[in-house]
Every structure is written in C-alpha cells, then in structure tokens.
Design an enzyme around this catalytic site. Structure first.
Site, PDB file in Angstrom:
ATOM      1  N   ASP A 100      39.345  41.503  44.374  1.00  0.00           N
ATOM      2  CA  ASP A 100      38.961  40.618  43.275  1.00  0.00           C
ATOM      3  C   ASP A 100      37.487  40.761  42.893  1.00  0.00           C
ATOM      4  O   ASP A 100      36.873  39.805  42.430  1.00  0.00           O
ATOM      5  CB  ASP A 100      39.276  39.141  43.613  1.00  0.00           C
ATOM      6  CG  ASP A 100      40.695  38.968  44.111  1.00  0.00           C
ATOM      7  OD1 ASP A 100      41.597  39.507  43.457  1.00  0.00           O
ATOM      8  OD2 ASP A 100      40.897  38.312  45.147  1.00  0.00           O
TER       9      ASP A 100
ATOM     10  N   LYS B 153      37.392  45.011  39.449  1.00  0.00           N
ATOM     11  CA  LYS B 153      37.622  46.449  39.217  1.00  0.00           C
ATOM     12  C   LYS B 153      38.144  46.710  37.809  1.00  0.00           C
ATOM     13  O   LYS B 153      37.823  47.724  37.202  1.00  0.00           O
ATOM     14  CB  LYS B 153      38.595  47.009  40.267  1.00  0.00           C
ATOM     15  CG  LYS B 153      37.981  47.075  41.656  1.00  0.00           C
ATOM     16  CD  LYS B 153      38.940  47.595  42.688  1.00  0.00           C
ATOM     17  CE  LYS B 153      39.998  46.584  43.077  1.00  0.00           C
ATOM     18  NZ  LYS B 153      39.512  45.456  43.866  1.00  0.00           N
TER      19      LYS B 153
ATOM     20  N   GLY C 297      45.786  42.326  41.034  1.00  0.00           N
ATOM     21  CA  GLY C 297      45.728  41.602  39.766  1.00  0.00           C
ATOM     22  C   GLY C 297      44.476  42.009  39.032  1.00  0.00           C
ATOM     23  O   GLY C 297      43.379  41.820  39.537  1.00  0.00           O
ATOM     24  N   HIS C 298      44.639  42.633  37.897  1.00  0.00           N
ATOM     25  CA  HIS C 298      43.482  43.014  37.095  1.00  0.00           C
ATOM     26  C   HIS C 298      43.465  42.189  35.820  1.00  0.00           C
ATOM     27  O   HIS C 298      44.467  42.144  35.116  1.00  0.00           O
ATOM     28  CB  HIS C 298      43.576  44.493  36.689  1.00  0.00           C
ATOM     29  CG  HIS C 298      43.270  45.435  37.805  1.00  0.00           C
ATOM     30  ND1 HIS C 298      43.564  46.764  37.753  1.00  0.00           N
ATOM     31  CD2 HIS C 298      42.682  45.223  38.996  1.00  0.00           C
ATOM     32  CE1 HIS C 298      43.165  47.331  38.874  1.00  0.00           C
ATOM     33  NE2 HIS C 298      42.634  46.424  39.643  1.00  0.00           N
TER      34      HIS C 298
HETATM   35  P1  IMP Z   1      49.912  41.809  50.809  1.00  0.00           P
HETATM   36  O1  IMP Z   1      49.125  42.934  50.212  1.00  0.00           O
HETATM   37  O2  IMP Z   1      50.715  41.028  49.811  1.00  0.00           O
HETATM   38  O3  IMP Z   1      50.734  42.228  51.998  1.00  0.00           O
HETATM   39  O4  IMP Z   1      48.838  40.745  51.398  1.00  0.00           O
HETATM   40  C1  IMP Z   1      48.002  41.064  52.487  1.00  0.00           C
HETATM   41  C2  IMP Z   1      46.617  40.475  52.324  1.00  0.00           C
HETATM   42  O5  IMP Z   1      45.921  41.165  51.296  1.00  0.00           O
HETATM   43  C3  IMP Z   1      46.619  38.996  51.921  1.00  0.00           C
HETATM   44  O6  IMP Z   1      45.501  38.360  52.527  1.00  0.00           O
HETATM   45  C4  IMP Z   1      46.421  39.058  50.413  1.00  0.00           C
HETATM   46  O7  IMP Z   1      45.848  37.876  49.901  1.00  0.00           O
HETATM   47  C5  IMP Z   1      45.470  40.236  50.295  1.00  0.00           C
HETATM   48  N1  IMP Z   1      45.554  40.919  49.001  1.00  0.00           N
HETATM   49  C6  IMP Z   1      46.504  41.776  48.586  1.00  0.00           C
HETATM   50  N2  IMP Z   1      46.225  42.219  47.354  1.00  0.00           N
HETATM   51  C7  IMP Z   1      45.074  41.648  46.971  1.00  0.00           C
HETATM   52  C8  IMP Z   1      44.255  41.745  45.786  1.00  0.00           C
HETATM   53  O8  IMP Z   1      44.534  42.475  44.830  1.00  0.00           O
HETATM   54  N3  IMP Z   1      43.127  40.970  45.802  1.00  0.00           N
HETATM   55  C9  IMP Z   1      42.778  40.202  46.853  1.00  0.00           C
HETATM   56  N4  IMP Z   1      43.498  40.094  47.958  1.00  0.00           N
HETATM   57  C10 IMP Z   1      44.632  40.804  48.030  1.00  0.00           C
END
Ligand code: IMP
Length: 431
Positions: A13, A16, A40-41
C-alpha cells in the site's frame, strides 16, 4: 536494458499504482509478476478514480500493453469482472495478455483460505481471504491448475478430478464442508476459458522479443518486501515473492534486462493484517496518521495499522532488491505534526542494531530508536516543484535518502498526477 522494476519497500500500500502512473508515459508494456487479487491499486487519472486488483494499472493508458505474468495467481471470474468494469468505464482492455503458465485460483482455494484463518484463531495471518495462499501452496505441491489447462477441457477435468480426490476428503472430514463436484467446477471454468482464450500467451517470449526491440517494460510489483515469503516477516507474509528476484522468476525475464529498480516508500509506515510492525503507534498519534492518510485498505476496507517511518526496513529493502531509486509517497500526510520521529535503528534486549534482525523473536522484541525531525506545519499539497517545499520537508526527504542509502528521485504530495515532485539526483551511488 529497457526494464524497470517497481517494488514496495514496506508492507504494501505504498502507492505503486501512482508510481506506475508517473512512469506510464515512457512505458510500452506493464507486467505483473506475482500475487493475485489480494493487491489493490488505486489510480486517479484526469480526476477519475480507477481501482484494480489483478489487472496491471498500466491498462489505463491506451499505448500500453499489459501482461499478467507466469507468477501471478488468477481468479478468472474476478479477472473477467475487473475487465468488464474497466470497459464500462471506457478503458479498452483488448491488449491485456495472460500467461499460459499462471496458476488459477480454484473455488477450494478460497474456501480453504477462510477456513484456515478461522482455525488459526488468534494466530491467524489476517489474509485477504482471496485464496492466494492455498493457490500458491497447491502450485508448489504440484496440484495446481494453470491457465493453459483451460485450453483443453479433457485435461482440465482430469486434473480437477485428481486434485479433488486429494482435497475433498480434507474438506469433508477435517473441516466438515461439502465436497466439490469436478464436473460442475469444470463447467464453470470452461465459461471463463471461452472469454480468456484470445488473451492466453507465452508472456515470457512476448517480453523477451519486446525487450530486444528496445520497448520499455515496467514490472509492476504487488505487495512488498516485508510481505515476501522468504524475506518478509514470515509467517505474517503473503505466499509469493514480491522482491526483485520473485519479479524476474514470475515473468521469465533475466536480470540483465533491468536498468532501474525503484522502491516505493510511504513517508511513514502502514500494515494490514497481523504480524510485527516495529514502529507501530497506538492511541491518538496512530489515529492522527490514519485519518490524515485515509488508511483504509483498497482491497478489504480494513483499517491499516500505522507507525513512523522505519529506515531499518528501508535499508533492508534497498539491499534485498538492489534499489537504484526511491519514490517517497504521501509526504503531505505528515504536514500536521510538529516533530516527526524516524526509526534509525532498533534496540533489542539492550543492544542497538541498524540491521534487520536475524530472528523473528528479535523482530518481536525490537524497539525503535528514533531520530526526530522538525515538522513543517503547512499545506504542501499545492507545491509543484521540489525546491518549493518548506525547508523542513526537504530536510526530511534528504534524511530518508541518507538513512536508506538510495537517491530519492520523486516525492508525492497528494493523490493527483500533478502532485508529484521530481528530483534530479545523480543516478550513480545508490548502493
Ligand atoms: P494474502 O496475500 O491474502 O495471503 O495475505 C497475507 C498477508 O499479506 C496479510 O497480512 C495481508 O493483509 C497482506 N497483503 C496481501 N496483499 C496485500 C496488499 O496488496 N497490500 C497490503 N497487504 C497485503
């Protein structure tokens, strides 16, 4: 070497999508290498807001070809919905290519993600619940279904049957869930196959040819260094490798194609989900940062945890990614603070270290050692050149550069495209 890699230096976050926006004019191709719709962009172009989870944000620019690379895990229903939403907003998605090697997120991945989190209880990771971890674990266990399997319904059915022979008993006997029906799943996925077929490509070959022709390629990282499965705060990480090495593996491109590795850092620190965050704040200061920075997840709407900037983390990210530049985002969020602390080291059981600790236990015990910087207490969102920033704001940026050892070449002071301040610094000597 017309390749540029963009990586998050913190816990995601960092902005990017905005950085892509800044670089888009010069790019011909934007490619995603890893992750899935857990990212999420948010990008604002000409006053309009676009939100993307899976599609590279370069899609907003008609001259750019976008690519979903081999290392991405793709939920095909989500991809098609995202493409339809973009088309409805007037964005052409015709040029998007999808790697035949990318793995598919299957219905049992989403189910297992949620179930596993529930069973972990207090120890849960705080995943996005999109099936990312189970899709990657099936990939490594060689039980994955790939995009190319959509091209052959017979093979798809065979593969799904094999996986379900293994997975269904687990769902039924351990988690007390209904089993999946292979034929129903294949029927659903064949509808996606029809829609996706024209986009399926050998994306590594496509990129190789484009790079030979001198085309500019931007590798758009998702997630970030501290969420990397090898180099992040394991086990509180994502299941892919967002660092530079993972970007290359996830696109099938060699390191000699890369000229620039840009790290994105927020001027402070945030994280969603569980896990260590050494500079985390609680109480009014955390609330002040969260409110000023509108720190709500794009993807899940969860509140982000907030803390001051951590340059131990930035030095670590500079090292594991070989950063050539740093972009600092959201500097304007710090405008309301009189004094701004920055972590320069950690104190762990009485010892001070400037390096990222060796073990998870040490990370959990790390207390930040702060250096304090003067605030500027004025609105900087209208500033249009770096030289016009208040002196204290420039000192803050220059301290980041000194403490991270990486030249800061762009500073962002608001969500709009015009709120980007470029800095001319000598490229050499970044690391
Ligand atoms: P997962 O990628 O859904 O398995 O989540 C694993 C960890 O990565 C969790 O703490 C999520 O909140 C974090 N996470 C995954 N994608 C993002 C992102 O795009 N931004 C911030 N945190 C992320």
């Amino acid at each position: 070497m017309p390749g540029t890699i963009l990586v998050g230096t913190q816990w995601g976050d960092e902005g990017k999508g905005k950085a892509t926006d800044l670089l888009a004019d010069k790019m011909d191709i934007v490619v995603r290498a890893q992750g899935g719709n857990n990212a999420g962009h948010t990008v604002m172009v000409a006053g309009r807001t676009f939100k993307m989870n899976l599609v590279p944000s370069g899609i907003l620019y008609p001259h750019i070809t976008t690519v979903i690379g081999d290392g991405v895990v793709v939920d095909p229903g989500v991809l098609l919905a995202e493409l339809a939403a973009l088309e409805a907003q007037g964005v052409s998605t015709a040029k998007l290519k999808l790697s035949a090697n990318a793995h598919l997120i299957m219905p049992w991945h989403k189910e297992r993600d949620k179930l596993a989190e529930r069973y972990l209880g207090r120890n849960r990771i705080g995943t996005t619940g999109r099936g990312i971890g189970p899709a990657y674990s099936d990939k490594v266990a060689r039980l994955g279904i790939r995009v190319q399997d959509l091209l052959d319904p017979k093979i798809l059915l065979q593969k799904v049957e094999v996986v379900l022979r293994e997975r269904n008993p687990l769902l039924a006997k351990v988690y007390n869930r209904l089993p999946f029906d292979a034929e129903a799943v294949v029927e659903e996925y064949m509808t996606y196959a029809e829609a996706l077929r024209p986009r399926i490509a050998d994306s590594s070959l496509f990129l190789w040819k484009a790079l030979r022709e001198g085309k500019q390629v931007l590798f758009e990282g998702a997630q970030a260094t501290m969420l990397d499965v090898d180099h992040g705060t394991y086990p509180f990480v994502t299941s892919s490798s967002p660092v530079v090495g993972g970007v290359l593996a996830g696109t099938g491109v060699g390191p000699r194609e890369i000229e620039r590795v840009i790290g994105i850092a927020k001027a402070y620190t945030t994280r969603v989900g569980s896990g260590p965050l050494p500079t985390e704040l609680h109480g009014p200061e955390a609330e002040a940062l969260r409110t000023a920075g509108a720190e709500l997840g794009t993807m899940t709407g969860r509140q982000r945890r907030c803390g001051w900037l951590d340059t131990v983390v930035l030095r670590y990210a500079a090292r594991v990614n070989g950063l050539t530049d740093l972009f600092v985002t959201k500097l304007d969020v710090l405008s309301s603070f009189d004094r701004i602390p920055v972590a320069t080291a950690y104190r762990i059981d009485g010892e001070v270290t400037e390096d990222w600790p060796l073990t998870q236990t040490e990370v959990h015990h790390a207390e930040p050692v702060h250096e304090w910087f003067e605030g500027w207490r004025e609105d900087i969102t209208g500033v249009t050149s770096y030289a016009d920033l208040p002196r204290a704001a420039r000192s803050y940026v220059e301290a980041i550069e000194k403490l991270s050892g990486v030249p800061v070449t762009a500073v962002f002071v608001g969500p709009g495209r015009e709120q980007t301040l470029l800095r001319e610094t000598p490229r050499a000597g970044g690391h």
